[in-house]
Scaffold this motif. Structure first.
Motif, PDB file in Angstrom:
ATOM      1  N   UNK A  39       0.900  -1.014   0.002  1.00 17.33           N
ATOM      2  CA  UNK A  39       0.038  -0.082  -0.037  1.00 17.33           C
ATOM      3  C   UNK A  39       0.945   1.320   0.098  1.00 17.33           C
ATOM      4  N   UNK A  40       1.906   1.077   0.751  1.00 18.36           N
ATOM      5  CA  UNK A  40       2.866   2.472   0.925  1.00 18.36           C
ATOM      6  C   UNK A  40       3.447   2.700  -0.344  1.00 18.36           C
ATOM      7  N   UNK A  69       4.715   5.705  -5.178  1.00 18.97           N
ATOM      8  CA  UNK A  69       5.012   5.562  -6.627  1.00 18.97           C
ATOM      9  C   UNK A  69       4.147   6.177  -7.246  1.00 18.97           C
ATOM     10  N   UNK A  70       3.019   6.451  -7.170  1.00 18.17           N
ATOM     11  CA  UNK A  70       2.037   7.144  -7.740  1.00 18.17           C
ATOM     12  C   UNK A  70       2.148   8.671  -7.580  1.00 18.17           C
ATOM     13  N   UNK A  71       2.544   8.860  -6.412  1.00 18.07           N
ATOM     14  CA  UNK A  71       2.618  10.307  -6.126  1.00 18.07           C
ATOM     15  C   UNK A  71       3.901  11.021  -6.813  1.00 18.07           C
ATOM     16  N   UNK A 121       4.902  -0.228 -11.784  1.00 15.39           N
ATOM     17  CA  UNK A 121       3.522  -0.018 -12.292  1.00 15.39           C
ATOM     18  C   UNK A 121       3.183   1.493 -12.722  1.00 15.39           C
ATOM     19  N   UNK A 122       3.804   2.439 -11.616  1.00 15.42           N
ATOM     20  CA  UNK A 122       3.634   3.874 -11.738  1.00 15.42           C
ATOM     21  C   UNK A 122       4.972   4.468 -12.151  1.00 15.42           C
ATOM     22  N   UNK A 123       6.105   3.889 -11.782  1.00 17.81           N
ATOM     23  CA  UNK A 123       7.281   4.493 -11.676  1.00 17.81           C
ATOM     24  C   UNK A 123       8.422   3.607 -12.483  1.00 17.81           C
ATOM     25  N   UNK A 124       7.993   3.168 -13.697  1.00 20.48           N
ATOM     26  CA  UNK A 124       8.608   2.347 -14.341  1.00 20.48           C
ATOM     27  C   UNK A 124      10.184   2.102 -14.676  1.00 20.48           C
ATOM     28  N   UNK A 125      10.899   3.459 -14.264  1.00 23.75           N
ATOM     29  CA  UNK A 125      12.280   3.420 -14.462  1.00 23.75           C
ATOM     30  C   UNK A 125      12.947   3.768 -13.312  1.00 23.75           C
TER      31      UNK A 125
END
Length: 304
Positions: A113-114, A119-121, A158-162
């Motif tokens: 969850x964290x 990673x979305x933010x 998934x959010x920060x692929x690199x």
């Protein structure tokens, strides 16, 4: 804007040439939130010439993220720290600080969850590295770390692929040879080595040299000059030997820690409440030595 970092040929790079990150780690931000602010980060950047800050989110300790802590407040502190660092041209390591929980799988649901939220933010931020488990120990074997990493890395990617992801190793992030023998099957991954100079000596340095020379991407994302307990006297001879290896191999390193706690490892004197413009009397001896070493590193990097 800072360049997004990449791991190439066992080295941290900006995509073209090697990069060395160096700076300070916070203590647990649940207990020392005051150090996650622009005044502190600017002083570390301008006065100590560092280029990276590690933000430690404790998990199982009292008021840690998984033990009664204010989760949203801690996540907001991390986000604020990332924004300040970006403004100053600094990188940030977001540290999921496994310690008392030993096995990172213990709180894997909370970690998922964290890191999903973080990673979305930070999906569009180029200055963020993710440290997914600080110091696995005891039951935190390489098999369990591998299981955990295989669950957590896809969540971040998934959010920060690199994004560069730093993975702790067994035995309080000393057994990096486990990663050399059986590395994870992901790109842009580095492996943690921690040392406290008065406890960890030539055997660990020899292990580090063997792994680094074999091409394992190693990040010294926690060190100090005292005993592993954070207490005791500075070992000057061993500290010098460690700094020699760090410089010779061009390794990134992060010092523990930003606090005025009474232990040797807290770099500020107990009576120091200043958040910038620290003078020698505001620092413990460990703080003075590390500050001067970071300034040397900055000069070396500038002259390359």
């Amino acid at each position: 804007m800072l360049k997004k970092l990449k791991v190439i040929g066992g080295r941290l790079t900006d995509g073209e040439k090697p990069v060395r990150l160096f700076g300070m780690s916070t203590h647990g931000i649940a207990w020392y939130p005051e150090y996650v602010c622009e005044e502190v980060f600017r002083a570390l950047h301008d006065e100590w010439k560092t280029n990276c800050v590690r933000i430690a989110v404790y998990t199982d300790e009292f008021r840690g993220y998984c033990n009664g802590g204010d989760k949203e407040h801690m996540k907001d502190l991390v986000e604020n720290g990332v924004s300040i660092a970006e403004k100053l041209g600094m990188y940030v390591i977001v540290d999921w600080h496994v310690l008392r929980d030993c096995d990172p799988m213990r709180y894997a649901d909370e970690a998922e969850e964290f890191f999903s939220d973080m990673s979305a933010r930070f999906a569009d931020r180029s200055n963020v590295l993710y440290e997914i488990c600080n110091e696995p120990n005891g039951s935190g074997t390489w098999d369990r770390i591998t299981e955990y990493s295989n669950r957590m890395i896809p969540v971040i990617r998934k959010n920060s692929p690199d994004a560069v992801i730093i993975v702790g190793t067994p035995n309080w992030s000393q057994d990096i040879h486990c990663a050399l023998d059986r590395p994870l099957e992901y790109d842009n991954v580095m492996y943690s080595l921690h040392f406290y100079a008065a406890t960890h000596k030539h055997a660990i340095r020899n292990r580090l040299e063997r792994c680094a020379k074999a091409g394992l991407p190693v990040f010294i994302n926690e060190f100090n000059l005292c005993e592993a307990s954070g207490k005791g006297e500075i070992d000057y001879e061993e500290s010098a030997a460690w700094f020699d290896v760090i410089e010779r191999l061009g390794l990134s390193c992060i010092c523990w820690c930003l606090s005025n706690h009474g232990d040797t490892c807290g770099v500020f004197a107990q009576n120091c409440t200043k958040l910038s413009h620290w003078e020698d009397d505001d620092l413990k001896e460990s703080g003075r030595i590390v500050r001067d070493k970071f300034m040397d590193f900055a000069e070396e990097e500038k002259n390359k």
